[in-house]
Design a protein around this motif. Structure first.
Motif, mmCIF file in Angstrom:
data_model
loop_
_atom_site.group_PDB
_atom_site.id
_atom_site.type_symbol
_atom_site.label_atom_id
_atom_site.label_comp_id
_atom_site.label_asym_id
_atom_site.label_seq_id
_atom_site.Cartn_x
_atom_site.Cartn_y
_atom_site.Cartn_z
ATOM 1 N N ARG A 190 3.020 -10.835 -7.584
ATOM 2 C CA ARG A 190 3.365 -10.671 -9.003
ATOM 3 C C ARG A 190 3.920 -9.303 -9.344
ATOM 4 N N ALA A 192 6.788 -9.238 -11.784
ATOM 5 C CA ALA A 192 6.434 -9.609 -13.161
ATOM 6 C C ALA A 192 5.787 -8.435 -13.893
ATOM 7 N N PHE A 193 4.874 -7.739 -13.225
ATOM 8 C CA PHE A 193 4.255 -6.551 -13.825
ATOM 9 C C PHE A 193 5.334 -5.507 -14.130
ATOM 10 N N MET A 246 0.983 1.087 -9.953
ATOM 11 C CA MET A 246 0.220 -0.114 -10.237
ATOM 12 C C MET A 246 0.168 -0.963 -8.970
ATOM 13 N N HIS A 247 -1.006 -1.148 -8.434
ATOM 14 C CA HIS A 247 -1.194 -1.965 -7.226
ATOM 15 C C HIS A 247 -1.761 -3.296 -7.692
ATOM 16 N N THR A 248 -0.913 -4.303 -7.778
ATOM 17 C CA THR A 248 -1.246 -5.481 -8.587
ATOM 18 C C THR A 248 -1.649 -6.688 -7.751
ATOM 19 N N MET A 249 -1.278 -7.854 -8.230
ATOM 20 C CA MET A 249 -1.706 -9.111 -7.617
ATOM 21 C C MET A 249 -0.677 -9.601 -6.597
ATOM 22 N N HIS A 250 -1.139 -10.449 -5.709
ATOM 23 C CA HIS A 250 -0.263 -10.957 -4.649
ATOM 24 C C HIS A 250 0.924 -11.713 -5.250
ATOM 25 N N TRP A 280 0.822 -1.215 0.000
ATOM 26 C CA TRP A 280 0.000 0.000 0.000
ATOM 27 C C TRP A 280 0.855 1.264 0.000
ATOM 28 N N ASN A 326 9.305 -17.024 -7.242
ATOM 29 C CA ASN A 326 9.770 -17.383 -8.577
ATOM 30 C C ASN A 326 10.123 -16.148 -9.401
ATOM 31 N N HIS A 327 9.306 -15.123 -9.282
ATOM 32 C CA HIS A 327 9.571 -13.911 -10.067
ATOM 33 C C HIS A 327 10.809 -13.193 -9.526
#
Lengths: 276, 71, 400
Positions: free
Chosen positions: A71, A74-75, A65-69, A55, A103-104
């Motif tokens: 990731r 990767a974004f 960009m507030h993205t996915m858990h 946050w 992994n990322h």
């Protein structure tokens, strides 16, 4: 209100959703100090995942960009490849970055792609209410390790160094000046910059993990429980230092300005093959 | 003399500033911030050395130091 | 698809290659992917073509990363695509939901293979029809195109990018192993395609690309037009969900694409989508006595069929069957009105699908007064025209 806040923070979104005494606010401020010092805020975009620390950038007056858990990296890699000339700063937490996003992290570090990853390590899953994370110390009692954590905590700085990250630093919320410099250096550095920040979650971790629940005392504990790594000349390109007398090394742990960066390698190959 | 302000709309009463200041300028008070918890008060601002640790360590950007020796 | 004045060439391409070519022509300048059978040829071809076209390519560590990277790249200003199959498509579902809620225009190609799980990596299926529509958790609208030929692999890829930009959201190209791996002669274009930017704005989220000084906040939580979260406000949240669903569902007339064949005087219709439309078209032609010049040389077909254990005999007389074909090109949003119009005069509808029988439910719902006969086929083989015609014979009977 602080004047830098007025410049860089969407003040209409305040107060932040962080609990009183949370370390995220300190890191939020250190990062805007770094942006101010670099003076290139218009060339910076922030990407974050899911978790309290993710946050942090949502309050910035920047492209965010507030993205996915898990990731965020990767974004960020996609964004960086689309706009190689810009600077991308990733805000992530220990669970977001090392557990679900491991992994990322591994592959971005191995690519040495030009990103700045600020990993807020509070040793706990704070947003979900205090469950064990990949960095929770052995023996710590959390909501999901009621008999004491049995897993070996992951040293993320060691992990990314072994893979090829070229700027690796660790600081704590008790070292805001050094942290600000590290963030500025990480953004300036062309390569994968990884900055781990030991932070406090006084509400969900508190006594069980740090042995203290007062924010200022946890930060005092960070000062006492760490030592600032002072390398000999040229010693920054090797392995990262080990803990001494139970104290965690902090400071610039690994720095290789000559390591080849992913996008540079791409350009070189394309030129060599006559594609560009 | 430094002018130190604490924004009661931002302060969450974590008391980090109490220990952050090397000159112990911040003290506990009975003043309430917007969340109803006790917020610190500024005592003897003339002792401020302008290190800005309070600004840096305040997690909510509530503290602003103006007119210190660096400005 | 609008064909402009750019140079047209005829080439023989594989479906997956045609998709890759179509992407480059559509202006896609970022591809992230992970190899998976039977979609691998797309990433293979774009690993070179994308950079030759001045774009960027990255082979990611998994399909999740690939889907996320293309969303990131799109906000950087590059049109972006990824391609996958079966398990990889399942892994991408969370990112598809993210693209839907943030209204990010991206294209995801799913070259379907047999499932569930690892399933049948090298064989075809149409089992992902509902996953393509409802795969990610939560409610959202999504556009899904189903190509049935190599030309359509090319054309629909171009169309997918246009629709994604117009309606601001993910568009799925739902191909399958059959169209992905077959080779046909098609027309492709070279040069830069001229695209006019969409006039009407369908996005309710922030939609300015990054680094344009707009301080765009791309937010995976339900949000307002500034990107600020509204999840704690039930009325605003409900309105948001309705808007991102309805911007697709309510504009079905602008999106829907259905092709009919021999439907003018038909009593019975085959409703097919994707590669199954091919044997369906052949069945119509056979029943109607239309010579097919499009199918591959005979020996090849016979050899393939013999290899697959199918004995294709066409001795039965189907000439009295007035069969037509309704081919659905845009499977989602469901082209209900177009289907109803096309099937107005038939009594019976046969729905062949390479799955356990899924889309036929949707068709029955749209055609409540018709006899809708599902013809599912699992296992990896596509229907033969004879199977289709025999089924029609069975259902319609021999009345004359």
């Amino acid at each position: 209100m602080n004047r830098l806040y007025e410049k860089y923070i969407k003040t209409e979104s305040l107060p932040t959703l962080f609990c009183p005494g949370c370390g995220n606010g300190i890191i939020q401020y250190a990062a805007i100090e770094a942006f101010e010092r670099l003076g290139i805020a218009e060339d910076i975009a922030c990407v974050s995942g899911i978790g309290c620390s993710s946050w942090i950038p949502c309050y910035y007056k920047l492209d965010v960009m507030h993205t996915m858990h898990g990731r965020a990296i990767a974004f960020a890699e996609g964004l960086k490849l689309a706009r190689p000339e810009k600077k991308i700063v990733v805000f992530t937490g220990d669970g977001d970055c090392v557990a679900i996003g491991g992994n990322h992290l591994v592959h971005a570090a191995a690519r040495n792609i030009d990103l700045t990853v600020i990993m807020v390590n509070n040793y706990i899953y704070g947003m979900t209410g205090g469950q064990k994370s990949p960095t929770t110390p052995k023996g710590a009692r959390t909501k999901t390790s009621p008999f004491g954590c049995i897993d070996q905590p992951i040293d993320s700085c060691k992990l990314v160094t072994s893979l090829g990250a070229s700027y690796v630093a660790r600081w704590t919320t008790a070292h805001p000046v050094q942290l600000e410099k590290a963030i500025a250096d990480g953004i300036s550095h062309k390569g994968f910059s990884f900055i781990e920040v030991l932070s406090q979650c006084p509400v969900q971790a508190g006594k069980n993990v740090y042995g203290e629940k007062e924010p200022s005392k946890i930060m005092e504990g960070y000062k006492k429980g760490t030592y600032i790594y002072k390398p000999q000349a040229g010693a920054l390109t090797g392995d990262i230092p080990a803990p001494q007398d139970g104290k965690i090394p902090i400071g610039l742990l690994h720095y290789d300005p000559d390591a080849s960066e992913y996008l540079q390698r791409v350009e070189e190959r394309l030129k060599a093959e006559g594609v560009r | 003399m430094a002018e130190i302000t604490i924004d009661k709309a931002c302060c969450k009463g974590c008391n980090i500033c109490l220990t952050a200041c090397p000159k112990k300028i911040f003290v506990k008070s009975k003043k309430r911030n917007n969340y109803g918890t006790a917020m610190p008060d500024v005592k003897d601002p003339e002792n401020c050395v302008g290190c800005r640790m309070c600004e840096r360590l305040c997690p909510d950007g509530a503290i602003d130091v103006k007119g210190d020796r660096n400005q | 698809m609008e064909r402009d004045s750019n140079t047209k060439t005829q080439v023989v391409l594989q479906g997956n290659e045609a998709c890759a070519k179509g992407a480059v022509y559509a202006g896609c300048r970022f591809f992230a992917g992970y190899p998976i059978t039977p979609s691998t040829e797309i990433i293979e071809m774009l690993s070179g073509e994308m950079q030759k076209a001045g774009g960027a390519f990255i082979q990611m560590e998994d399909e999740i990363g690939s889907a996320c990277a293309i969303i990131g790249a799109r906000w950087g200003g590059s049109k972006a695509m990824t391609a996958t199959s079966g398990p990889g498509y399942t892994l991408m579902q969370e990112a598809i939901g993210f693209a839907a809620v943030t209204e990010t225009p991206i294209v995801i190609v799913n070259v379907q293979r047999g499932g569930p799980s690892t399933g049948q990596p090298t064989l075809s299926s149409q089992q992902d029809i509902y996953q393509a529509r409802y795969g990610s958790h939560g409610d959202y609208g999504i556009i899904v195109l189903a190509p049935s030929s190599v030309q359509e692999m090319y054309d629909f890829t171009v169309k997918a990018f246009d629709l994604a930009e117009q309606f601001r959201g993910p568009v799925i190209l739902l191909a399958d192993e059959v169209v992905g791996h077959m080779r046909e002669k098609i027309e492709i274009f070279s040069g830069d395609r001229r695209v006019s930017s969409p006039k009407k704005k369908y996005a309710i989220s922030p939609s300015t690309d990054f680094f344009k000084g707009a301080n765009t906040l791309v937010e995976g939580q339900l949000h307002d037009e500034m990107g600020r979260r509204i999840g704690h406000m039930a009325d605003k949240s409900g309105a948001f969900i309705e808007k991102i669903t309805r911007k697709i569902e309510d504009n079905v007339d602008m999106i829907a694409d259905v092709t009919t064949y021999c439907m003018e005087d038909a009593d019975v219709a085959i409703v097919a989508w994707g590669s199954v439309a091919r044997p369906s078209l052949n069945a119509v032609k056979k029943a109607r006595g239309i010579k097919d010049d499009r199918i591959l040389p005979k020996f090849r077909v016979v050899r393939d069929l013999v290899k697959r254990g199918v004995r294709e005999t066409m001795h039965t007389d189907y000439s009295h069957l007035k069969v037509g074909l309704i081919k659905i090109n845009t499977v989602w949003p469901f082209p209900e009105e177009l289907l109803q119009q096309a099937a107005e005069n038939v009594d019976t509808v046969i729905v062949p699908e390479m799955n356990i029988g899924k889309y036929c439910r949707e068709i029955q719902r749209a055609l409540p007064d018709k006899k809708v006969v599902p013809l599912p086929k699992c296992g990896g083989n596509i229907h033969t025209p004879k199977e289709l015609l025999d089924k029609i014979l069975e259902e319609v009977g021999v009345d004359e």
